[in-house]
Every structure is written in C-alpha cells, then in structure tokens.
Design an enzyme around this catalytic site. Structure first.
Site, mmCIF file in Angstrom:
data_model
loop_
_atom_site.group_PDB
_atom_site.id
_atom_site.type_symbol
_atom_site.label_atom_id
_atom_site.label_comp_id
_atom_site.label_asym_id
_atom_site.label_seq_id
_atom_site.Cartn_x
_atom_site.Cartn_y
_atom_site.Cartn_z
ATOM 1 C CD GLU A 164 -82.985 86.838 55.893
ATOM 2 O OE1 GLU A 164 -81.815 87.059 55.528
ATOM 3 O OE2 GLU A 164 -83.933 86.743 55.111
ATOM 4 C CG HIS B 267 -87.941 78.238 50.008
ATOM 5 N ND1 HIS B 267 -86.904 77.982 49.173
ATOM 6 C CD2 HIS B 267 -88.013 79.578 50.127
ATOM 7 C CE1 HIS B 267 -86.357 79.129 48.780
ATOM 8 N NE2 HIS B 267 -87.022 80.113 49.349
#
Lengths: 394, 410
Positions: free
Chosen positions: B146, B215
C-alpha cells in the site's frame, strides 16, 4: 559561459612565446568547442546483472568548461547558504550538497528536460541543474515570496514542474514511490522519457523502496533509481546501517551499476547508459559513490562520526571540481587565469542573487490560506453564512 | 429572487463563459478540462441549500429529475423520487462501478490502482470488467504494497494523471499514511501551487459483520486534520455514484469513504448524468424537533430510530452530512436555527472522531441557537471485538438513538 575558449586559447598562445612552440604540433581545431575529447574514467564501473558501459567517455571542451562553471556555481551557492544559515537568515533545516556536485552535473549532461528528476531534501543543486535560478533558491531558503515555492516550502521543497523537477521531499524514502509513479505516468503518456529517482544510502534501507522497485520491475517502468551513496545516513555510517552496503546489488532482479560519483564524466556515461536501458528494459539502480563535505544538515557539525582527516583526504584526492580543473588544464581548454575569471564571475552571481533575494518581501499573510485546496469543479463552500452555492457539471 | 434569476439568465449561454464574471475572480467557475469531447452536453445544476433544485442544459430545459433525498430503506414513507418511467435500479457497488466507468470513458487520464482491481474484478466488484474494457495500463493490479502504490499514484497525479487508489479495506491505508498525509495532502501547498494532486482514495471501511478489530476501522478521524485533503462519505447508491464522479473530477485529493455493509443497498437512480456536490450535506428527512447529523451506515440506524420516534410523536430532522471535511455548516446551521437541538450519530470512535470536531464547529458557530447541549453518540473506544453481541454494543444502535432524542427533547 563568458568567453569563447578558442579565442582565449589563441590570445593565450599568441601572447606567450613559450606556448607557441608546444602547440604548433597540434592544430587549433583540436581544441575547438565541439571536437570530441576522449577521457577514461578514473575507476572502472562495477555492475550487477548487466554489462558495464565503456570506460572511455566522449566529451567536448565546451562541455568540460560548462561542468566546471556549473559545479563551481553549485559549490559557491552551498557555501553561501552555509553562511546565510549561520547568520540566521535561513532557518530550520538546510541540507547542503557540496562534494556531490558531479552527480548532478553529470546527470544533467546526459538527459533532457522531458526526463524527470525527483530527490529527497538535498535538492538545492539539483534544482539549479534543472534550470532553477539562484534568485529562486535564495528567496525560498530565506522564506521570501519570490522563492520557487513562494516561500511556503523551504529548503526541502524545491520544485520546478515545467522543467521536470519534482522535488524536494522531507521524509526519507517517500520520494521513491513518487518517482516510480512519475515513471508510470511517462509510460502511460508514451513520453519516451525516464524518471531518475534519487535517494541516499540512508533511504536505501526503506521498505517502500523495494516495494516500488518491485512494482516498477513488474510493470516495466522507465525508472532509474539513483543511490547517492555518501556513506553516512544522517549520523550513522553505512557499515552500521546496512547489512549489505552494495546498494547497486540490492535490486536483486533489477540490474545495477556502481559509479564513481566524484567523476562527472563517469556519471554522465552511466546515466546515459541507464536511460537507454530503462526505456527498453525497465528499472535499474545506479549507485553513485560520492561524499558530502558538510554534515547531514546545518545542525550537524559532521565531525562527530567521521574524522576531519577523512573529509580533507577526500577533498584533496577526489574533489569533483578539481578533477575537471585538471582535465581542462591538461587539454589546454582554458588557462588557470581564465578559470579564475569563471570562478570570480560565479561568486559575483551568487552574491548578486543573495542581495536581490534579501530585498524580496516576505509572503503576504493571505498566502497562509492559499493553495491548501485547488478551487475547482465550480463548487465553493463559504461557511456558515453562505447564501447559496452552485454546482457545475463541466 | 436575484440569485435564481442569475442562474436562469445563464441557462442560455453556451457554457464556456463564466456566469459570475461580475464578481471576484475567485467565484469564477473553473473550466480547466481540456480534453472534453466537443459533443458533450453541458448541463448546469443549481442546488439551493434547502434541497430545491433547478436544472438547466444547453439543449433542453429538462424538468428536475435530481434526487435530493433518496433513502434506500424498505418501507420508508417518502415516495421514491424517481418516477417509474425513468431511472434504473441498482446496488450501491454497481452505482460506484457506473460512476467509475463513466468517468474513465470520459477522461483518458483516469486510472484505477489497487489490489485485485484488475483481473479479479475488485474485491467488492466495484471494478468488475474494467480491466478487459480499459486494459492493464488503466486498471492496475498491484502487489500488496500500500505504501508504495499509494505513493506511485500520487507521483502520477503530480504529472496530471487522475488515479483512483483503492484500499481493499480502508484500514490498510494506514500503511500509506505518510504518503497520504505528507505528499497527497501537502504537495499543493509546499510547492506553492505548482502541483495539483487530483487523486481519489476510496475503499470500504467501518464495522462489518464480525470482521475483527483490524478490519473494522474507521479512518475518518485519522485523516480529518490533514490539511489539503477532502473527505466524503457515501451512503446511498445515488450519492455513491454522484460523489464518485465529483471526486474524480475534483482537482483536490478526495478520500471517499464507503462502508462494507452498504454495498448491497438497492435504489433507483436517474439515467442521465449527474454529480453530487462534494461539500454539500443531504437533507434526508426535514423536521422541526431535533437535528440529527449522521453519515454512512449510521444514517440507516437513524432512519430506523426515526420510525419509532415518529410514532412517539417526535419530528426529527435528519441530515446526512456526507462531507466530512469540510463540514457543510450552512445546511447544518440552517437546521440548528430551526430546531435548536443537535444529536450527532456516528460510527467513529468517541475520542477524536468526526463527531468531536463537528461538535466543536457547531459550538463555535451556532452557540446562540442551541437550547440544549449537543449530544454525540459514537462507537466505543475499543478495538472492535469478534463476538457478535460485543460488536453490536460497540456501535450505536437505534434504541440508543431513540433514548437520546427523548432525552434531548425533554
């Protein structure tokens, strides 16, 4: 460049009876501006997964004089920045590039303005090499509004978009993914140009570098990663920071080349070789073995982690400007007196620019809020007293 | 009125002239996109803050088909604003896909970069089929890196490309925080205006169904103080498509927050092209008793609570703030001036969340209009647990909203 070297030479020769004899064997055209001069690099190139380029570099008298002038100007600019910092006209961080000028000058000689360069915070000379003016440099360093970033960036944020210089970044290593992004854009636009992403031996240990290199290699991006290895990452020596200080080999699948970064002609050769390679075959790493005379920044004396003998030793034996001076004198491109004139002119240019920059005003207080957002898309938010707003579909 | 007359007079222009030429240059509408196709219709939308809308175009003066208070909740009393003859029904992720597709077709500089966006079609199917349609250079599959691919997208944006960075889950973008904060948000400023970063960062966030702590993150609070970024949160298929298109066309970096649990919402959206204003809040249900400010998934919890409240005789005014940075203080302010009581319902953490900033902004601007302290219902300051019951208690539930309104309105 002030004067025509051929004219210089003629006047020098005709005024000096001793020289006339020695030069009669050599026709004047051999010292013509554009006649190629072949020089061998001081050290051979070491390579990883690629054939090294030839050690014989072709240059011209004009180019050598340009190198001399440009590098001397850069050196003077950095020394002047040093004294400005000490007199508190420049504040914050100031990272000086003196000692490393050959990397910048050699690179500029091998590339065009459609190639992009992006670097970290040691960006003053690279900005100058990309067409920035001394006035912009000093104004920005002193936080004035005529600076290249209007005084809002400072030493670490020099940019010149129209000449392909993308800065100027404060966080170590963050420019490497940005640079691979620039290469991606070049590939997207089919620009047939290359991006040179510069970073130091300290940044070479950043994870994002390897991530970006991986993506660049996968997507075959025209990206060249240039490690300016000055052997010290801030205050930590290379051998204490990197298990494998062979930065040119760290790319593993990406080819690498180790270059003597104090030899401007070796840099020029390696960079043009790298550009050709990257356009066809994707990324590679160039390691420039160079040295910085100043500390990491102005707040670092630079002598706590290395000896003064080391610094003066490098200055005596490997100084890039001295090297070019020797070449110029050897090939009789200019005399010592003429080089002295060039130096004096450079000093004057720097002094004039500083004087002008000191006159430049501080940015207006309204500049505090400008350029935070781009006013776009026709929609404007005013705040609590807004009466109406419009949306425009472009 | 003067302002609407101005717009109506403008309706006859061919569109490249700024209608506000008499006012300061800053009010000039910027028309900088040079690669528009000439046959593109130029239509103009004027949206008043009370959600009334006038819609003009070059060719035909169409009746307003803009949906301003679309709510995709079953059994909602407000009738579907799009008539059954026009519009098409789709799910929220399809609306995002449609918006993305239209923008990629319109502007060749738009590209999508993210994990599994290409051949896989996107982990939430937002980019389904796009890799085959636009090719590998415009829909880019990245390795799981990322930090670097966000940096690369920002570098590409510096040259003029318009990348859309997809975080598979918003929480993963924490790895790219340096790039988003320092480079994306600040480059326009530190370069003195030389670079614009027209990037869009989007992805699903929020608490899902027992996805675990890492998450289920809400990143709105982390990015809200980064100068230079704009943040929007979509909640319905209508505003998802509109905000997606607006974010792509904006010259500023925009973070578009989607929610994992809202991807399958179904709604009818207009056939014709439309965008939603990035800085505007949406009036979901006009009312008089209390202003409830919410965004993203909590909108639906609020709507559910609203049904109970209406039965109990309350008349809540519900505003989906949509724009998380900057806040649409105009819409919010007008509402507060009417109701004098505010309840903020958010999914962010209590500490340092969007609600906290909103509260501060309201107190600063509308203190005199408040009859009661501002109440803020937010998620608990805990990592989201896995167990279903515990997870339910972390997030604000409709009964809590009902109790809060009753408390405020006493």
């Amino acid at each position: 460049m002030a004067r025509n070297p051929v004219k210089l030479l003629r006047t020098a020769v005709s005024s000096n009876p001793l020289l006339r004899g020695s030069l009669s064997a050599r026709p004047f055209s051999s010292t013509d501006n554009s006649t190629p001069i072949e020089v061998e690099t001081t050290l051979p190139f070491t390579s990883h997964q690629i054939e090294p380029p030839s050690r014989i570099v072709s240059t011209t008298a004009a180019e050598l004089l340009k190198f001399y002038r440009d590098m001397f100007l850069m050196r003077r600019m950095e020394i002047a920045a040093d004294s400005l910092y000490k007199s508190k006209l420049i504040r914050g961080f100031c990272h000086l590039y003196d000692g490393q000028e050959a990397v910048c000058a050699g690179m500029e000689a091998a590339i065009t303005r459609s190639d992009c360069i992006i670097t970290g915070y040691r960006d003053h000379c690279l900005f100058l090499g990309r067409g920035g003016t001394l006035m912009e440099v000093f104004s920005e360093l002193m936080g004035r509004k005529d600076g290249c970033s209007k005084g809002k960036g400072g030493s670490m944020h020099f940019y010149k978009k129209e000449n392909g210089f993308y800065g100027g970044h404060g966080i170590v290593g963050a420019q490497v993914p940005l640079g691979c992004g620039l290469a991606f854009a070049q590939k997207y636009d089919k620009a047939e140009a290359v991006t040179f992403t510069m970073y130091g031996d300290g940044a070479a240990n950043q994870g994002q570098l390897f991530e970006a290199l991986n993506i660049a290699a996968l997507w075959n991006l025209p990206s060249v990663l240039v490690c300016e290895n000055n052997h010290y990452g801030m205050g930590t020596a290379e051998w204490r920071a990197a298990k494998s200080p062979a930065y040119y080999k760290r790319g593993d699948y990406a080819p690498g080349l180790k270059v003597d970064g104090m030899d401007v002609l070796a840099v020029k050769q390696a960079v043009s070789y790298a550009k050709e390679h990257a356009l066809k075959n994707g990324p590679l790493i160039l390691e420039m073995d160079t040295y910085r005379y100043h500390g990491h920044s102005m707040s670092d004396p630079g002598s706590t982690y290395r000896t003064r003998d080391e610094i003066s030793g490098v200055r005596q034996e490997r100084d890039p400007i001295e090297r070019v001076r020797k070449l110029v004198l050897l090939h009789n491109i200019a005399s010592a007196a003429e080089l002295k004139d060039i130096e004096k002119e450079a000093k004057k240019e720097v002094d004039d620019a500083i004087a002008l920059a000191k006159e430049s005003p501080m940015p207006d207080s309204s500049e505090l809020f400008s350029h935070v957002y781009v006013k776009g898309f026709g929609v404007e938010a005013y705040g609590a007293d807004r009466k109406d707003f419009k949306g425009l579909l472009p | 009125m003067a302002s609407s007359a101005l717009v109506q007079g403008f309706g006859g222009f061919s569109g490249l002239v700024s209608p506000f030429s008499s006012s300061s240059p800053q009010k000039r509408l910027i028309i900088g996109l040079s690669n528009l196709q000439s046959e593109q219709k130029k239509s103009f939308i004027s949206v008043r803050s009370d959600a009334s809308v006038s819609h003009f175009s070059n060719s035909v003066n169409r009746a307003s088909k803009l949906v301003t208070n679309a709510v995709a909740v079953k059994g909602e009393s407000a009738a579907s604003p799009v008539s059954s003859k026009s519009g098409h029904e789709l799910l929220l992720f399809e609306a995002l896909h449609e918006g993305l597709d239209e923008e990629m077709e319109r502007d060749p500089r738009v590209c999508v970069i993210g994990e599994d966006v290409g051949h896989y079609g996107g982990s939430y199917k937002v980019t389904k089929g796009m890799a085959t349609k636009y090719g590998d250079l415009r829909v880019l599959d990245t390795p799981i890196a990322e930090n670097s691919f966000t940096g690369m997208a920002i570098g590409a944006a510096m040259t003029g490309l318009r990348p859309i960075i997809e975080g598979m889950n918003m929480g993963f973008l924490l790895l790219a925080y340096n790039q988003i904060s320092n480079n994306c948000g600040m480059l326009h400023y530190t370069s003195g205006g030389q670079f614009t970063i027209p990037a869009v960062i989007r992805g699903p966030g929020g608490v899902g169904r027992q996805l675990g702590a890492e998450h289920s993150q809400r990143l709105e609070s982390y990015f809200q103080s980064v100068p230079g970024l704009q943040m929007v949160a979509c909640s319905t298929p209508y505003n998802a498509k509109g905000l997606m298109k607006a974010a792509i066309r904006s010259e500023n970096p925009v973070i578009l927050f989607e929610h994992v649990l809202l991807y399958n919402l179904k709604e009818k959206i207009p056939d014709e092209e439309y965008i939603c204003c990035l800085e505007e809040a949406e009036m979901v249900r006009p009312g008089a008793d209390v202003t409830i400010l919410t965004y993203s998934r909590m909108r639906y919890h609020v709507m559910q609570a609203a049904k109970t409240l209406v039965n109990k005789g309350y008349d809540p005014e519900i505003i989906d703030i949509r724009s998380l940075k900057p806040f649409d203080l105009y819409t919010i302010g007008n509402s507060i001036k009417k109701t004098h009581k505010v309840l903020i319902v958010e999914e962010c953490m209590r500490t340092g969340g969007i609600g906290a900033s909103l509260r501060a902004a309201i107190i600063e601007n509308f203190w005199d209009y408040l009859d009661a302290p501002i109440m803020c219902l937010s998620s608990q300051d805990v990592p989201t647990p896995y167990a279903g019951t515990l997870e339910e208690w972390t997030v604000v539930q409709p009964p809590q909203i009902v109790t809060a309104v009753e408390q405020i309105c006493q």
